[in-house]
Design an enzyme around this catalytic site. Structure first.
Site, mmCIF file in Angstrom:
data_model
loop_
_atom_site.group_PDB
_atom_site.id
_atom_site.type_symbol
_atom_site.label_atom_id
_atom_site.label_comp_id
_atom_site.label_asym_id
_atom_site.label_seq_id
_atom_site.Cartn_x
_atom_site.Cartn_y
_atom_site.Cartn_z
ATOM 1 N N GLY A 1 0.146 2.090 16.226
ATOM 2 C CA GLY A 1 1.518 1.657 16.478
ATOM 3 C C GLY A 1 1.983 0.718 15.385
ATOM 4 O O GLY A 1 1.459 0.719 14.260
ATOM 5 N N GLY A 2 2.946 -0.135 15.741
ATOM 6 C CA GLY A 2 3.478 -1.077 14.754
ATOM 7 C C GLY A 2 2.424 -2.045 14.255
ATOM 8 O O GLY A 2 2.618 -2.713 13.231
ATOM 9 N N GLY B 1 9.148 8.343 -22.385
ATOM 10 C CA GLY B 1 9.366 7.268 -21.407
ATOM 11 C C GLY B 1 8.057 6.691 -20.907
ATOM 12 O O GLY B 1 7.961 5.502 -20.594
ATOM 13 N N ALA B 2 7.031 7.556 -20.863
ATOM 14 C CA ALA B 2 5.735 7.080 -20.364
ATOM 15 C C ALA B 2 5.125 6.072 -21.337
ATOM 16 O O ALA B 2 4.431 5.131 -20.927
ATOM 17 C CB ALA B 2 4.804 8.257 -20.158
HETATM 18 C C1 HXC Z 1 -4.234 -3.191 26.930
HETATM 19 C C2 HXC Z 1 -5.877 -1.798 26.190
HETATM 20 C C3 HXC Z 1 -5.055 -1.344 25.156
HETATM 21 C C4 HXC Z 1 -3.745 -1.901 25.049
HETATM 22 C C5 HXC Z 1 -6.935 -0.339 25.005
HETATM 23 N N1 HXC Z 1 -7.019 -1.129 26.073
HETATM 24 N N2 HXC Z 1 -5.727 -0.439 24.434
HETATM 25 N N3 HXC Z 1 -5.482 -2.713 27.072
HETATM 26 N N4 HXC Z 1 -3.400 -2.819 25.969
HETATM 27 N N5 HXC Z 1 -2.934 -1.547 24.080
HETATM 28 C C6 HXC Z 1 -8.151 -1.313 26.943
HETATM 29 C C7 HXC Z 1 -8.411 -0.109 27.835
HETATM 30 O O1 HXC Z 1 -7.600 -0.153 28.970
HETATM 31 C C8 HXC Z 1 -9.864 -0.289 28.145
HETATM 32 O O2 HXC Z 1 -9.986 -1.290 29.126
HETATM 33 C C9 HXC Z 1 -10.435 -0.869 26.852
HETATM 34 O O3 HXC Z 1 -9.325 -1.411 26.167
HETATM 35 C C10 HXC Z 1 -11.087 0.160 25.974
HETATM 36 O O4 HXC Z 1 -10.198 1.236 25.807
HETATM 37 P P1 HXC Z 1 -10.650 2.755 25.947
HETATM 38 O O5 HXC Z 1 -9.428 3.571 26.055
HETATM 39 O O6 HXC Z 1 -11.670 2.879 27.021
HETATM 40 O O7 HXC Z 1 -11.377 2.981 24.562
HETATM 41 P P2 HXC Z 1 -11.363 4.271 23.634
HETATM 42 O O8 HXC Z 1 -11.659 5.481 24.441
HETATM 43 O O9 HXC Z 1 -12.276 3.954 22.514
HETATM 44 O O10 HXC Z 1 -9.880 4.402 23.087
HETATM 45 C C11 HXC Z 1 -9.370 3.398 22.262
HETATM 46 C C12 HXC Z 1 -7.875 3.634 22.039
HETATM 47 C C13 HXC Z 1 -7.151 3.800 23.403
HETATM 48 C C14 HXC Z 1 -7.675 4.878 21.180
HETATM 49 C C15 HXC Z 1 -7.340 2.451 21.260
HETATM 50 O O11 HXC Z 1 -7.563 2.714 24.241
HETATM 51 C C16 HXC Z 1 -5.679 3.805 23.281
HETATM 52 O O12 HXC Z 1 -5.084 4.837 22.950
HETATM 53 N N6 HXC Z 1 -5.083 2.670 23.628
HETATM 54 C C17 HXC Z 1 -3.658 2.533 23.590
HETATM 55 C C18 HXC Z 1 -3.184 2.461 22.193
HETATM 56 C C19 HXC Z 1 -1.721 2.208 22.147
HETATM 57 O O13 HXC Z 1 -0.922 3.113 22.442
HETATM 58 N N7 HXC Z 1 -1.360 0.938 21.893
HETATM 59 C C20 HXC Z 1 -0.048 0.495 21.858
HETATM 60 C C21 HXC Z 1 0.453 0.836 20.476
HETATM 61 S S1 HXC Z 1 2.052 0.310 20.255
HETATM 62 P P3 HXC Z 1 -11.159 -1.309 30.209
HETATM 63 O O14 HXC Z 1 -10.819 -2.479 31.056
HETATM 64 O O15 HXC Z 1 -11.119 0.002 30.909
HETATM 65 O O16 HXC Z 1 -12.420 -1.504 29.427
HETATM 66 C C22 HXC Z 1 1.840 -1.079 19.493
HETATM 67 C C23 HXC Z 1 3.146 -1.674 19.130
HETATM 68 C C24 HXC Z 1 2.960 -2.749 18.115
HETATM 69 O O17 HXC Z 1 0.825 -1.547 19.233
HETATM 70 C C25 HXC Z 1 4.328 -3.034 17.577
HETATM 71 C C26 HXC Z 1 4.297 -4.091 16.561
HETATM 72 C C27 HXC Z 1 5.666 -4.305 15.990
#
Ligand code: HXC
Length: 534
Positions: free
Chosen positions: A186-187, A421-422
Site C-alpha cells: 500500500g502507501g 547531446g549525450a
Molecule cells: C492489522 C494486520 C495487518 C494490518 C497483517 N496483520 N496486516 N493487522 N493491520 N494491516 C495481522 C494479521 O491479522 C495477523 O494477525 C498477522 O498480522 C499476520 O498476518 P498473516 O496474514 O497471518 O500473515 P501472512 O499470511 O504472512 O500475510 C502477510 C500479509 C497479509 C500479506 C501482509 O497479512 C496482508 O495482506 N495484510 C494486509 C495488507 C494490507 O492490505 N495492508 C493495508 C495496506 S494499505 P494474527 O493476530 O492473526 O496473528 C496501507 C495504506 C498506507 O498500508 C497508506 C500510507 C499513505
C-alpha cells in the site's frame, strides 16, 4: 544521612534481594523483550525470516544497540488493540553503531500484529527520525509490515504522513536506508521510496501499492507476490530497489558496506581510508581500449576495477538500466562516485531509465559531498518511438540538470566515443566538469562519422548510381570526417577537453585531479534547489 557505599571505589553485585521496584522493572522488560512469544517467532522463521531483534543484532556492531521507547503501547481502544498491551507497538527503535559509527534504527516486528503501523508505532519511528536529524546520523529502517493497522483507521494513515514528511525533511541531510525484509504494501511503500537506498532480499521482500488480489479484482490480471513485487521486478524493471541480497545476512553485509562509503551527514566528507594501493599505479591494460573498434562491446566494469583502489567497486542498481553503471570506488583512499556508460548493454546509450538512474545517483553524491567520476563511451541517446513516447526528453533532462547543479568535484574521462547531446550530458565541460580528460582514441563529435557523411553528402551520394562506387565514396568521406572530427584533438584545441592523457596514467591523473579539487567547495554551502524536471 545514609552512606550508599562503604568504599566509593568498590562496585560488586549485592547478595541482598533486589528491591521491589527493580524486580518489577526487570519483569516488565523481560516480557517486553520476549515479544510475541515462541509460536509467532516460529512462524516468522518458517517464512525464512529472522526476528526483529535478531536482525538488529546481526546488522549492528556487537552489543551496540540501545533501545528507546520499548514500553510504548497503542492507545487505540477499537477492536481491542490496546487490550493486547503490545509492548513497543510492533516496532523496535533505538541507536547502534555500524563500522564504529552511530546510526538511528527502527525494526518493524511482524510477529506483533503483523508489524502493522498504528499511531504509536508511527510516532516511535518519527521520534527516531527526529533524533537522527538532530544528531546528524544516518537512519536505517528494517521494514516487515502488513501496512496501515486496519483497526486504527485513519490514525495510521496520519502516522504514515508524519513519516513521509520526515523522510523529505531528512533527504539530502542524513543518509536514509530502507531494508525491506517482508511485506511492504500500500502507501507504506512510499516511505522507503523517499529514502536514498532500498535493499530487498530474494524470496522474502515484497513491495507493491496494490497486492495480487486487488490487481485481480481491478484488472483481471493474475499475478503472484514475487512476480508483482519481489526483488527481481524491483531490481530489474521498476528500479525501485538498488540492492538485492540472497539472504538477510548477505543483505546486512551489503548495508554495512554501503555505509562505509557515506558521510554521516551533509556537513561531513565521506570517510577517508588509508590504502595500500599505489596512487600512480600504471594501468597499461587500458591501452587496449584505444585499440578496440569503437562499436565493439565491453563491460565498463573492467575499466572501473582497474582505476579503483585494490580493484574494488561497490555497484549500485546493478541489475537496472545496465547501460549506465553507477557505484562507489575509492581512489587514493577517497570515496568517489562513478557514473559510466556501459558499452556491453545497449552500447551504453542513454535511455529513460539510465538517465533516471544516473541523475538520482549524481544528486545523492552532490548532497553528500562525494566527488563524481564520469567515464564516457557513448554513441548517443537510444533512438526509437518507445523512448520518445516514454519521455526521453523529460528523463534525459534530469541528467543534464543533475550534472549542471552538482557542485562537488567532477572529473570526466572520455574513453572511445562521445557523440552529440549525450557527449554534453555525460559530465561535459560546459555542465561544469572540473577536469575533462580524453584518451587518444576518443571520438568526440556532433554525431557518428557515417551518419554525418550521409547527411552532409546526401546529394552527392544520391547522384552515384553504382552501389559499389557509392559505398567506396561513403567509406572515403567517412574516413576524412573521422580524421578531422572523430578524435579528441579538435575538442582539446578549443578547450572542451582539458587534456588528452595516456591510458596507463589514467588512475594517477584522476587522483591528482581529485586531490586538487579536494577543497573545491565548503560542504556546508549548498545551492538552492531549483525545479528539476521530474
Ligand atoms: C492489522 C494486520 C495487518 C494490518 C497483517 N496483520 N496486516 N493487522 N493491520 N494491516 C495481522 C494479521 O491479522 C495477523 O494477525 C498477522 O498480522 C499476520 O498476518 P498473516 O496474514 O497471518 O500473515 P501472512 O499470511 O504472512 O500475510 C502477510 C500479509 C497479509 C500479506 C501482509 O497479512 C496482508 O495482506 N495484510 C494486509 C495488507 C494490507 O492490505 N495492508 C493495508 C495496506 S494499505 P494474527 O493476530 O492473526 O496473528 C496501507 C495504506 C498506507 O498500508 C497508506 C500510507 C499513505
Amino acid at each position: 544521612m545514609i552512606e550508599l557505599f562503604d568504599n566509593p571505589r568498590e562496585d560488586k553485585k549485592s547478595d541482598r534481594p533486589a528491591p521491589k521496584s527493580l524486580v518489577k522493572f526487570r519483569q516488565i522488560y523481560q516480557d517486553a523483550m520476549a515479544g510475541a512469544g515462541e509460536e509467532k517467532n516460529k512462524a516468522q522463521k518458517a517464512k525464512g525470516k529472522f526476528t526483529a531483534r535478531e536482525r538488529l543484532s546481526y546488522l549492528l556492531d556487537r552489543d551496540s544497540f540501545f533501545e528507546i521507547k520499548s514500553l510504548v503501547e497503542s492507545n487505540c481502544h477499537d477492536f481491542g488493540v490496546s487490550d493486547k498491551h503490545i509492548k513497543g507497538d510492533g516496532v523496535i527503535t533505538g541507536f547502534g553503531r555500524i563500522n564504529g559509527r552511530p546510526v538511528a534504527i527502527f525494526a518493524q516486528d511482524f510477529t506483533q500484529l503483523g508489524g502493522s503501523l498504528g499511531l504509536a508505532h508511527a510516532k516511535k519511528i518519527a521520534d527516531i527520525m527526529d533524533k537522527a536529524l538532530e544528531a546528524k546520523i544516518p537512519v536505517i529502517g528494517l521494514l516487515d509490515s502488513g501496512g496501515a493497522r486496519i483497526q486504527e483507521g485513519v490514525s495510521s494513515l496520519d502516522g504514515y504522513g508524519e513519516i513521509f514528511y520526515r523522510n523529505v525533511k531528512a533527504s539530502g541531510v542524513i543518509p536514509q536506508i530502507s531494508v525491506i525484509l517482508g511485506p511492504c504494501a500500500g502507501g507504506a511503500v512510499y516511505s522507503p521510496a523517499l529514502t536514498d537506498f532500498i535493499f530487498m532480499v530474494e524470496g522474502i521482500s515484497h513491495m507493491f501499492v496494490t497486492g495480487p488480489s486487488v490487481v485481480k479484482a481491478a484488472t483481471g490480471e493474475e499475478v503472484d507476490f514475487d512476480t508483482l513485487g519481489g526483488s527481481k521486478p524491483h531490481s530489474e524493471q521498476s528500479g525501485v530497489c538498488q540492492f538485492v541480497a540472497k539472504s538477510e545476512q548477505d543483505c546486512f553485509r551489503q548495508v554495512r558496506e554501503l555505509l562505509s562509503f557515506l558521510p554521516q551527514n551533509n556537513q561531513e566528507n565521506p570517510p577517508l581510508e588509508t590504502t595500500t594501493d599505489i596512487t600512480d599505479r600504471p594501468v597499461h591494460v587500458l591501452e587496449r581500449v584505444c585499440e578496440m573498434d569503437p562499436k565493439k562491446a565491453f563491460r565498463i566494469h573492467h575499466v572501473i576495477w582497474r582505476l579503483a583502489d585494490n580493484y574494488e567497486f561497490f555497484e549500485i542498481h546493478q541489475n537496472f538500466a545496465k547501460n549506465v553503471v553507477t557505484g562507489f570506488i575509492r581512489m587514493g583512499g577517497e570515496v568517489v562516485g562513478v557514473v559510466a556508460n556501459n558499452p556491453a548493454h545497449l552500447g551504453g546509450a542513454l535511455d529513460c531509465d539510465a538517465s533516471d538512474k544516473a541523475a538520482r545517483f549524481i544528486r545523492f553524491l552532490n548532497a553528500f559531498n562525494i566527488p563524481i567520476l564520469t567515464l564516457v563511451d557513448i554513441g548517443g541517446y537510444l533512438p526509437g518511438v518507445q523512448q520518445e513516447h516514454g519521455g526521453i526528453i523529460r528523463h534525459g533532462a534530469k541528467l543534464l540538470y543533475a550534472y549542471a547543479e552538482a557542485t562537488v568535484p567532477k572529473v570526466t574521462l572520455v574513453l572511445r566515443k562521445a557523440y552529440g547531446g549525450a557527449y554534453i550530458a555525460m559530465g561535459s565541460k560546459y555542465l561544469r566538469g572540473d577536469f575533462n580528460f580524453a584518451f587518444p582514441s576518443a571520438e568526440i563529435a556532433v554525431m557518428g562519422p557515417r551518419g554525418a557523411v550521409e547527411i552532409l553528402y546526401s546529394k552527392d551520394l544520391k547522384k552515384e548510381e553504382d552501389p559499389q562506387k557509392k559505398e567506396a565514396m561513403k567509406e572515403k568521406l567517412t574516413q576524412e570526417y573521422s580524421d578531422k572530427f572523430a578524435s579528441p584533438y579538435q575538442t582539446a584545441m578549443n578547450g572542451s577537453i582539458d587534456e588528452i592523457i595516456e591510458p596507463s596514467e589514467a588512475r594517477a591523473k584522476i587522483i591528482s585531479a581529485l586531490r586538487i579539487l579536494k577543497n573545491k567547495r565548503d560542504p556546508r554551502k549548498h545551492t538552492n534547489t531549483g525545479n528539476i524536471p521530474l
